[in-house]
Structures are given as C-alpha cells and as structure tokens.
Design a protein around this motif. Sequence first.
Motif, PDB file in Angstrom:
ATOM      1  N   ALA A 133       0.777  -0.979  -0.150  1.00  0.00           N
ATOM      2  CA  ALA A 133      -0.144   0.197   0.021  1.00  0.00           C
ATOM      3  C   ALA A 133       0.729   1.340   0.004  1.00  0.00           C
ATOM      4  O   ALA A 133       2.183   1.147   0.358  1.00  0.00           O
ATOM      5  N   THR A 134       0.182   2.225  -0.525  1.00  0.00           N
ATOM      6  CA  THR A 134       1.115   3.669  -0.507  1.00  0.00           C
ATOM      7  C   THR A 134       1.175   3.943   1.123  1.00  0.00           C
ATOM      8  O   THR A 134       0.301   3.970   1.726  1.00  0.00           O
ATOM      9  N   PRO A 135       2.259   4.745   1.449  1.00  0.00           N
ATOM     10  CA  PRO A 135       2.543   4.787   2.792  1.00  0.00           C
ATOM     11  C   PRO A 135       1.605   6.225   3.124  1.00  0.00           C
ATOM     12  O   PRO A 135       1.330   6.839   2.288  1.00  0.00           O
ATOM     13  N   GLY A 136       1.274   6.371   4.495  1.00  0.00           N
ATOM     14  CA  GLY A 136       0.480   7.435   5.036  1.00  0.00           C
ATOM     15  C   GLY A 136       1.079   8.887   4.761  1.00  0.00           C
ATOM     16  O   GLY A 136       0.238   9.607   4.745  1.00  0.00           O
ATOM     17  N   ARG A 137       2.489   9.034   4.428  1.00  0.00           N
ATOM     18  CA  ARG A 137       3.082  10.382   4.347  1.00  0.00           C
ATOM     19  C   ARG A 137       2.555  10.816   3.034  1.00  0.00           C
ATOM     20  O   ARG A 137       2.509  11.960   2.643  1.00  0.00           O
ATOM     21  N   PHE A 138       2.022  10.029   1.884  1.00  0.00           N
ATOM     22  CA  PHE A 138       1.736  10.587   0.756  1.00  0.00           C
ATOM     23  C   PHE A 138       0.189  10.802   0.684  1.00  0.00           C
ATOM     24  O   PHE A 138      -0.217  11.284  -0.270  1.00  0.00           O
ATOM     25  N   GLY A 139      -0.607  10.165   1.575  1.00  0.00           N
ATOM     26  CA  GLY A 139      -2.021  10.402   1.620  1.00  0.00           C
ATOM     27  C   GLY A 139      -2.635  11.510   2.844  1.00  0.00           C
ATOM     28  O   GLY A 139      -1.809  12.491   3.121  1.00  0.00           O
ATOM     29  N   LYS A 140      -3.628  11.015   3.346  1.00  0.00           N
ATOM     30  CA  LYS A 140      -4.423  12.092   4.020  1.00  0.00           C
ATOM     31  C   LYS A 140      -3.647  11.946   5.452  1.00  0.00           C
ATOM     32  O   LYS A 140      -4.097  12.961   6.130  1.00  0.00           O
ATOM     33  N   ASP A 141      -2.666  11.386   5.928  1.00  0.00           N
ATOM     34  CA  ASP A 141      -1.936  11.334   7.159  1.00  0.00           C
ATOM     35  C   ASP A 141      -0.699  12.140   6.970  1.00  0.00           C
ATOM     36  O   ASP A 141       0.104  12.095   8.005  1.00  0.00           O
ATOM     37  N   SER A 142      -0.735  13.090   6.257  1.00  0.00           N
ATOM     38  CA  SER A 142       0.404  13.952   6.074  1.00  0.00           C
ATOM     39  C   SER A 142       0.821  14.613   7.284  1.00  0.00           C
ATOM     40  O   SER A 142      -0.354  15.208   7.919  1.00  0.00           O
ATOM     41  N   VAL A 143       1.672  15.336   7.199  1.00  0.00           N
ATOM     42  CA  VAL A 143       2.178  16.260   8.495  1.00  0.00           C
ATOM     43  C   VAL A 143       1.789  17.737   7.843  1.00  0.00           C
ATOM     44  O   VAL A 143       1.275  18.651   9.104  1.00  0.00           O
ATOM     45  N   VAL A 144       1.452  17.874   6.916  1.00  0.00           N
ATOM     46  CA  VAL A 144       0.825  19.232   6.771  1.00  0.00           C
ATOM     47  C   VAL A 144      -0.561  19.639   7.431  1.00  0.00           C
ATOM     48  O   VAL A 144      -0.639  20.700   8.044  1.00  0.00           O
ATOM     49  N   GLN A 180      -1.699  23.178  14.026  1.00  0.00           N
ATOM     50  CA  GLN A 180      -0.902  23.943  15.034  1.00  0.00           C
ATOM     51  C   GLN A 180      -0.933  25.330  14.713  1.00  0.00           C
ATOM     52  O   GLN A 180      -1.167  26.125  15.426  1.00  0.00           O
ATOM     53  N   ARG A 181      -1.150  25.837  13.595  1.00  0.00           N
ATOM     54  CA  ARG A 181      -1.217  27.288  13.052  1.00  0.00           C
ATOM     55  C   ARG A 181      -2.407  27.714  13.671  1.00  0.00           C
ATOM     56  O   ARG A 181      -2.488  28.812  14.405  1.00  0.00           O
ATOM     57  N   LYS A 182      -3.457  27.081  13.416  1.00  0.00           N
ATOM     58  CA  LYS A 182      -4.755  27.395  13.852  1.00  0.00           C
ATOM     59  C   LYS A 182      -4.808  27.559  15.515  1.00  0.00           C
ATOM     60  O   LYS A 182      -5.321  28.730  16.003  1.00  0.00           O
ATOM     61  N   LEU A 183      -4.032  26.667  16.223  1.00  0.00           N
ATOM     62  CA  LEU A 183      -3.937  26.803  17.561  1.00  0.00           C
ATOM     63  C   LEU A 183      -3.415  28.018  18.159  1.00  0.00           C
ATOM     64  O   LEU A 183      -3.625  28.696  19.002  1.00  0.00           O
ATOM     65  N   ASP A 184      -2.124  28.096  17.210  1.00  0.00           N
ATOM     66  CA  ASP A 184      -1.424  29.432  17.801  1.00  0.00           C
ATOM     67  C   ASP A 184      -1.931  30.739  17.382  1.00  0.00           C
ATOM     68  O   ASP A 184      -1.982  31.474  18.131  1.00  0.00           O
ATOM     69  N   GLN A 185      -2.574  30.730  16.526  1.00  0.00           N
ATOM     70  CA  GLN A 185      -3.534  32.053  16.140  1.00  0.00           C
ATOM     71  C   GLN A 185      -4.616  32.301  17.103  1.00  0.00           C
ATOM     72  O   GLN A 185      -4.722  33.435  17.531  1.00  0.00           O
ATOM     73  N   ALA A 200      -4.509  31.214  20.145  1.00  0.00           N
ATOM     74  CA  ALA A 200      -3.649  31.630  21.603  1.00  0.00           C
ATOM     75  C   ALA A 200      -3.064  33.204  21.291  1.00  0.00           C
ATOM     76  O   ALA A 200      -2.399  33.767  22.248  1.00  0.00           O
ATOM     77  N   GLY A 201      -3.255  33.766  20.267  1.00  0.00           N
ATOM     78  CA  GLY A 201      -2.582  35.044  19.834  1.00  0.00           C
ATOM     79  C   GLY A 201      -0.895  35.106  19.379  1.00  0.00           C
ATOM     80  O   GLY A 201      -0.484  36.021  19.941  1.00  0.00           O
ATOM     81  N   LEU A 202      -0.428  33.969  19.122  1.00  0.00           N
ATOM     82  CA  LEU A 202       0.957  33.518  18.720  1.00  0.00           C
ATOM     83  C   LEU A 202       0.970  33.778  17.187  1.00  0.00           C
ATOM     84  O   LEU A 202       0.052  33.725  16.550  1.00  0.00           O
ATOM     85  N   LEU A 203       1.911  34.690  16.975  1.00  0.00           N
ATOM     86  CA  LEU A 203       2.151  34.939  15.492  1.00  0.00           C
ATOM     87  C   LEU A 203       3.726  34.507  15.272  1.00  0.00           C
ATOM     88  O   LEU A 203       4.717  34.819  16.149  1.00  0.00           O
ATOM     89  N   PRO A 204       4.125  33.955  14.104  1.00  0.00           N
ATOM     90  CA  PRO A 204       5.748  33.735  13.870  1.00  0.00           C
ATOM     91  C   PRO A 204       6.367  35.208  13.655  1.00  0.00           C
ATOM     92  O   PRO A 204       5.796  36.232  13.260  1.00  0.00           O
TER      93      PRO A 204
END
Length: 88
Positions: free
Chosen positions: A22-33, A39-44, A46-50
């Motif tokens: 099977a195709t590994p999860g990293r190429f599918g919906k289980d990706s880190v993106v 994480q970006r939504k949680l940071d925003q 909380a009022g955190l900005l890069p």
Amino acid sequence: MKRTDLAKNLGLKINGQLRQTATPGRFGKDSVVADRREQRKLDQAAGLLPFAVKLDKELIAELQAQAAQHEQGMNELVAELLRKGLAG
C-alpha cells in the motif's frame, strides 16, 4: 540456473512485492501538513504569531543550550528573555 538468472528472478520478486504494498500514509491524508495547519490555527487562537529574525551563530548556540535546560522550550525561553530585555 545461472547465478545471474537467480539474481534477476530475485529482483523481479522484490519489484512485485513493492508493487503490491500500500501507499505509505505520508503521501495520503495522514501527512504532516494537516498537523501544521492545526498547529497554526491553535497558535493563532492563542494570539501567537511567527516572528523571524537573523541572529549570530554563537548567540543561537547559546539560546539552544539554554533551551535544552529550559522546561518549556525555545519559544518560551525567547519570550521570557525578550520580556526581561524590554522591561529593563
């Protein structure tokens, strides 16, 4: 069979096994993106900005050494040091 024929058959066998897996999860919906987006939504929320800055190598090494000993990590350490620097 010749030694080369055995090697060729082994190679064909390996290729066949690779095609059946099977195709590994990293190429599918289980990706880190997706995790980064969450994480970006949680940071925003909380009022955190890069905030990117360019620092000297020695200063970065010093920060990394202190962050390794700091309980909350690099982000909290830098925030703490900035607060101290801006207050004084």
